[in-house]
Motif scaffolding. Sequence first.
Motif, PDB file in Angstrom:
ATOM      1  N   ASN A   1       0.824  -1.204   0.000  1.00  0.00           N
ATOM      2  CA  ASN A   1       0.000   0.000   0.000  1.00  0.00           C
ATOM      3  C   ASN A   1       0.862   1.259   0.000  1.00  0.00           C
ATOM      4  OD1 ASN A   1      -2.971  -0.702   0.161  1.00  0.00           O
ATOM      5  ND2 ASN A   1      -2.211  -1.965   1.825  1.00  0.00           N
ATOM      6  N   ALA A   2       1.937   1.231   0.772  1.00  0.00           N
ATOM      7  CA  ALA A   2       2.808   2.401   0.862  1.00  0.00           C
ATOM      8  C   ALA A   2       3.481   2.688  -0.482  1.00  0.00           C
ATOM      9  CB  ALA A   2       3.863   2.191   1.945  1.00  0.00           C
ATOM     10  N   ILE A   3       3.918   1.659  -1.185  1.00  0.00           N
ATOM     11  CA  ILE A   3       4.558   1.857  -2.490  1.00  0.00           C
ATOM     12  C   ILE A   3       3.576   2.519  -3.448  1.00  0.00           C
ATOM     13  CG2 ILE A   3       5.412   0.643  -4.547  1.00  0.00           C
ATOM     14  CD1 ILE A   3       6.761  -1.338  -2.594  1.00  0.00           C
ATOM     15  N   TYR A   4       2.336   2.001  -3.479  1.00  0.00           N
ATOM     16  CA  TYR A   4       1.319   2.596  -4.362  1.00  0.00           C
ATOM     17  C   TYR A   4       1.076   4.061  -3.993  1.00  0.00           C
ATOM     18  CZ  TYR A   4      -3.240   3.918  -6.114  1.00  0.00           C
ATOM     19  OH  TYR A   4      -4.270   4.629  -6.699  1.00  0.00           O
ATOM     20  N   ILE A   5       0.938   4.330  -2.706  1.00  0.00           N
ATOM     21  CA  ILE A   5       0.629   5.692  -2.249  1.00  0.00           C
ATOM     22  C   ILE A   5       1.802   6.638  -2.506  1.00  0.00           C
ATOM     23  CG2 ILE A   5       0.257   7.042  -0.141  1.00  0.00           C
ATOM     24  CD1 ILE A   5      -1.555   4.627   0.748  1.00  0.00           C
ATOM     25  N   PHE A   6       3.032   6.176  -2.262  1.00  0.00           N
ATOM     26  CA  PHE A   6       4.214   6.999  -2.549  1.00  0.00           C
ATOM     27  C   PHE A   6       4.267   7.347  -4.034  1.00  0.00           C
ATOM     28  CE2 PHE A   6       7.593   6.727   0.976  1.00  0.00           C
ATOM     29  CZ  PHE A   6       6.629   6.704   1.971  1.00  0.00           C
ATOM     30  N   GLN A   7       3.938   6.364  -4.892  1.00  0.00           N
ATOM     31  CA  GLN A   7       4.020   6.578  -6.334  1.00  0.00           C
ATOM     32  C   GLN A   7       2.899   7.462  -6.853  1.00  0.00           C
ATOM     33  OE1 GLN A   7       4.117   2.434  -7.573  1.00  0.00           O
ATOM     34  NE2 GLN A   7       6.288   2.582  -8.066  1.00  0.00           N
ATOM     35  N   SER A   8       1.771   7.485  -6.148  1.00  0.00           N
ATOM     36  CA  SER A   8       0.620   8.264  -6.618  1.00  0.00           C
ATOM     37  C   SER A   8       0.565   9.659  -6.010  1.00  0.00           C
ATOM     38  CB  SER A   8      -0.686   7.518  -6.310  1.00  0.00           C
ATOM     39  OG  SER A   8      -0.836   7.328  -4.918  1.00  0.00           O
ATOM     40  N   GLY A   9       1.398   9.913  -4.987  1.00  0.00           N
ATOM     41  CA  GLY A   9       1.450  11.258  -4.403  1.00  0.00           C
ATOM     42  C   GLY A   9       0.293  11.582  -3.480  1.00  0.00           C
ATOM     43  N   ILE A  10      -0.422  10.562  -3.007  1.00  0.00           N
ATOM     44  CA  ILE A  10      -1.547  10.787  -2.094  1.00  0.00           C
ATOM     45  C   ILE A  10      -0.996  10.996  -0.679  1.00  0.00           C
ATOM     46  CG2 ILE A  10      -3.682   9.797  -1.162  1.00  0.00           C
ATOM     47  CD1 ILE A  10      -3.725   8.004  -3.688  1.00  0.00           C
ATOM     48  N   ASP A  11      -1.557  11.938   0.054  1.00  0.00           N
ATOM     49  CA  ASP A  11      -1.129  12.183   1.438  1.00  0.00           C
ATOM     50  C   ASP A  11      -1.907  11.289   2.397  1.00  0.00           C
ATOM     51  OD1 ASP A  11       0.778  14.075   0.904  1.00  0.00           O
ATOM     52  OD2 ASP A  11      -0.599  15.755   1.016  1.00  0.00           O
ATOM     53  N   VAL A  12      -1.281  10.215   2.840  1.00  0.00           N
ATOM     54  CA  VAL A  12      -1.912   9.312   3.799  1.00  0.00           C
ATOM     55  C   VAL A  12      -1.019   9.150   5.021  1.00  0.00           C
ATOM     56  CG1 VAL A  12      -2.666   6.936   4.206  1.00  0.00           C
ATOM     57  CG2 VAL A  12      -3.221   8.048   2.050  1.00  0.00           C
ATOM     58  N   PHE A  13       0.269   8.976   4.774  1.00  0.00           N
ATOM     59  CA  PHE A  13       1.233   8.753   5.846  1.00  0.00           C
ATOM     60  C   PHE A  13       2.088  10.001   6.075  1.00  0.00           C
ATOM     61  CE2 PHE A  13       1.085   4.763   3.274  1.00  0.00           C
ATOM     62  CZ  PHE A  13       0.409   3.972   4.180  1.00  0.00           C
ATOM     63  N   ASP A  14       2.796  10.002   7.186  1.00  0.00           N
ATOM     64  CA  ASP A  14       3.965  10.865   7.319  1.00  0.00           C
ATOM     65  C   ASP A  14       5.076  10.029   6.676  1.00  0.00           C
ATOM     66  OD1 ASP A  14       6.470  11.848   8.260  1.00  0.00           O
ATOM     67  OD2 ASP A  14       5.427  12.915   9.859  1.00  0.00           O
ATOM     68  N   ASN A  15       5.377  10.310   5.416  1.00  0.00           N
ATOM     69  CA  ASN A  15       6.243   9.430   4.631  1.00  0.00           C
ATOM     70  C   ASN A  15       7.623   9.218   5.254  1.00  0.00           C
ATOM     71  OD1 ASN A  15       4.117   9.340   2.890  1.00  0.00           O
ATOM     72  ND2 ASN A  15       5.064  10.534   1.272  1.00  0.00           N
ATOM     73  N   THR A  16       8.210  10.296   5.782  1.00  0.00           N
ATOM     74  CA  THR A  16       9.547  10.182   6.380  1.00  0.00           C
ATOM     75  C   THR A  16       9.511   9.260   7.596  1.00  0.00           C
ATOM     76  OG1 THR A  16      10.146  12.395   5.614  1.00  0.00           O
ATOM     77  CG2 THR A  16      11.463  11.452   7.400  1.00  0.00           C
ATOM     78  N   LYS A  17       8.501   9.457   8.457  1.00  0.00           N
ATOM     79  CA  LYS A  17       8.386   8.621   9.663  1.00  0.00           C
ATOM     80  C   LYS A  17       8.110   7.164   9.298  1.00  0.00           C
ATOM     81  CE  LYS A  17       6.797  12.041  13.074  1.00  0.00           C
ATOM     82  NZ  LYS A  17       5.666  12.393  13.971  1.00  0.00           N
ATOM     83  N   LEU A  18       7.299   6.950   8.254  1.00  0.00           N
ATOM     84  CA  LEU A  18       6.981   5.582   7.859  1.00  0.00           C
ATOM     85  C   LEU A  18       8.238   4.861   7.378  1.00  0.00           C
ATOM     86  CD1 LEU A  18       4.659   3.504   7.435  1.00  0.00           C
ATOM     87  CD2 LEU A  18       4.693   4.199   5.034  1.00  0.00           C
ATOM     88  N   VAL A  19       9.049   5.531   6.573  1.00  0.00           N
ATOM     89  CA  VAL A  19      10.293   4.913   6.091  1.00  0.00           C
ATOM     90  C   VAL A  19      11.231   4.634   7.266  1.00  0.00           C
ATOM     91  CG1 VAL A  19      12.375   5.294   4.715  1.00  0.00           C
ATOM     92  CG2 VAL A  19      10.143   5.864   3.766  1.00  0.00           C
ATOM     93  N   GLN A  20      11.282   5.539   8.225  1.00  0.00           N
ATOM     94  CA  GLN A  20      12.114   5.323   9.414  1.00  0.00           C
ATOM     95  C   GLN A  20      11.641   4.092  10.179  1.00  0.00           C
ATOM     96  OE1 GLN A  20      11.741   9.102  11.422  1.00  0.00           O
ATOM     97  NE2 GLN A  20      13.423  10.052  10.269  1.00  0.00           N
ATOM     98  N   TRP A  21      10.307   3.918  10.234  1.00  0.00           N
ATOM     99  CA  TRP A  21       9.742   2.748  10.923  1.00  0.00           C
ATOM    100  C   TRP A  21      10.126   1.469  10.193  1.00  0.00           C
ATOM    101  CZ3 TRP A  21       5.878  -0.810   9.413  1.00  0.00           C
ATOM    102  CH2 TRP A  21       5.412  -1.647  10.439  1.00  0.00           C
ATOM    103  N   PHE A  22      10.031   1.467   8.868  1.00  0.00           N
ATOM    104  CA  PHE A  22      10.435   0.298   8.083  1.00  0.00           C
ATOM    105  C   PHE A  22      11.923   0.006   8.296  1.00  0.00           C
ATOM    106  CE2 PHE A  22       6.487   0.161   5.762  1.00  0.00           C
ATOM    107  CZ  PHE A  22       6.426  -1.140   5.281  1.00  0.00           C
ATOM    108  N   GLN A  23      12.737   1.067   8.341  1.00  0.00           N
ATOM    109  CA  GLN A  23      14.177   0.873   8.509  1.00  0.00           C
ATOM    110  C   GLN A  23      14.515   0.283   9.875  1.00  0.00           C
ATOM    111  OE1 GLN A  23      15.379   4.883   7.591  1.00  0.00           O
ATOM    112  NE2 GLN A  23      16.042   4.343   5.514  1.00  0.00           N
ATOM    113  N   SER A  24      13.736   0.670  10.895  1.00  0.00           N
ATOM    114  CA  SER A  24      14.002   0.156  12.241  1.00  0.00           C
ATOM    115  C   SER A  24      13.456  -1.256  12.441  1.00  0.00           C
ATOM    116  CB  SER A  24      13.415   1.099  13.296  1.00  0.00           C
ATOM    117  OG  SER A  24      11.997   1.124  13.202  1.00  0.00           O
ATOM    118  N   LYS A  25      12.305  -1.534  11.814  1.00  0.00           N
ATOM    119  CA  LYS A  25      11.659  -2.835  12.057  1.00  0.00           C
ATOM    120  C   LYS A  25      12.016  -3.878  10.999  1.00  0.00           C
ATOM    121  CE  LYS A  25       7.440  -4.923  13.712  1.00  0.00           C
ATOM    122  NZ  LYS A  25       6.088  -4.721  14.222  1.00  0.00           N
ATOM    123  N   PHE A  26      12.169  -3.447   9.754  1.00  0.00           N
ATOM    124  CA  PHE A  26      12.463  -4.386   8.661  1.00  0.00           C
ATOM    125  C   PHE A  26      13.663  -3.877   7.854  1.00  0.00           C
ATOM    126  CE2 PHE A  26       7.737  -4.234   9.129  1.00  0.00           C
ATOM    127  CZ  PHE A  26       7.564  -5.470   9.734  1.00  0.00           C
TER     128      PHE A  26
END
Length: 416
Positions: free
Chosen positions: A223-248
């Motif tokens: 879902n995040a890849i689709y949303i990042f590619q479509s430019g829709i504002d759903v997440f705090d993108n920077t924080k979400l990537v940080q979460w992925f980097q810490s957890k996965f």
Amino acid sequence: MTFKSEPILNRYNLLLLEGDSVKVDFSDNKINISGDNAEGNKYLYNNFITKGLGFHHYDLVPWVEKAYDKNINFCKFGEQIKKWREQRQYKKDLLELLNEGKIDKKFYSTLSKTLEISDQVIIANVCMWMIQGQIKQYIPAKEEKDHLFDYIDQLYSAPIMLNKDAPKNLFYSSTNYYTTKYKRLDEEEKLELEKEYDPSVFGGYIGLLLAPDYIQFATLGDNAIYIFQSGIDVFDNTKLVQWFQSKFPHKEYTMILNKLLNEQKEKAEKKIDIKFIDTEAIRTFKDFVTIEGLKGKKLYIDLWASWCSPCIAQFKYRKQVRNYIQTVCKNVVPVYISIDENDSIWKKQINFHELDGYHLRASKSFINYLGEKFYKNQSISVPRYLLIDENGNILDDDLPRPSLIEKLKESLDNAL
């Protein structure tokens, strides 16, 4: 006036097993497949991909309707679900393909499991419709809703749905389930969950935090890849990537999302030459002759909307169109006309897709004009491409899409 986006050609989702060799040809707007287990892939495409799961949802509805009287008879409901499962046509069809040697045993087993997961999702979704009062227009009592959600819980707790390969399945879907599960938590349970996770990071997908890790990262990642590619504002993108980097940290999703985030930052730093046309200034195409910079110009119109996936898909061809217009066509200017209602989302999408040039968000009166002139007051379909002369007259009201660049060039040449 209602709007719809025109469909694009369905993707041909192939079920490929290790060692299979297949050939896919596309001609005359048709897809042809040959090779190992080709008949099985054709069956999957014709009966599930092109029809969509919605077709099978409505196949189940008449069965569950029989469980309604003044309320829901859950014994009868269980019996109806069992009967529906037993009569599923694909079980007979796949066995027939196997016996005729058109598919091998491994393909038969894999596709059977794939479609069994689709059945679980279909049943869960129809149960959700029941909870929402969309079946028989009956609003269930709280006890009935609890019973139905317990049933959905059982569906998603089945081994086939908790298998680590399940999220890779073509039809696997759990976002709605976990979102509803999260909403059913009491405030104390939500606060406990939020001690570990910042809910603002995940937007409407916070329910996925209740899922096992392997479902969480795959579903949230997709879902995040689709949303990042479509430019829709759903997440705090920077924080979400940080979460992925810490957890996965070592997952491919993390690498892809980090790359997409960097691309977004680069886009944000670019300056785009955007010229906005006053929404209320345009009621018909003839009004464009009053706009500074467009007077005496022919207009290549791109009619679109930010929520229209086919419209967005065509933007990657815009440079080809612009180059042709600038080098070959005389006195033609591209103009983007959006039927969006939300001004903020419209402008964000323009910046995200780097759409330099003239932009108009259509007013209600202009939308009504378009509906009367081109759609016989029916639904407005986008995308659509038009060519207008210097006086606002129509030269071509249905140009080929930019992806069909040679046909578009020919149409422009003929019109000009």
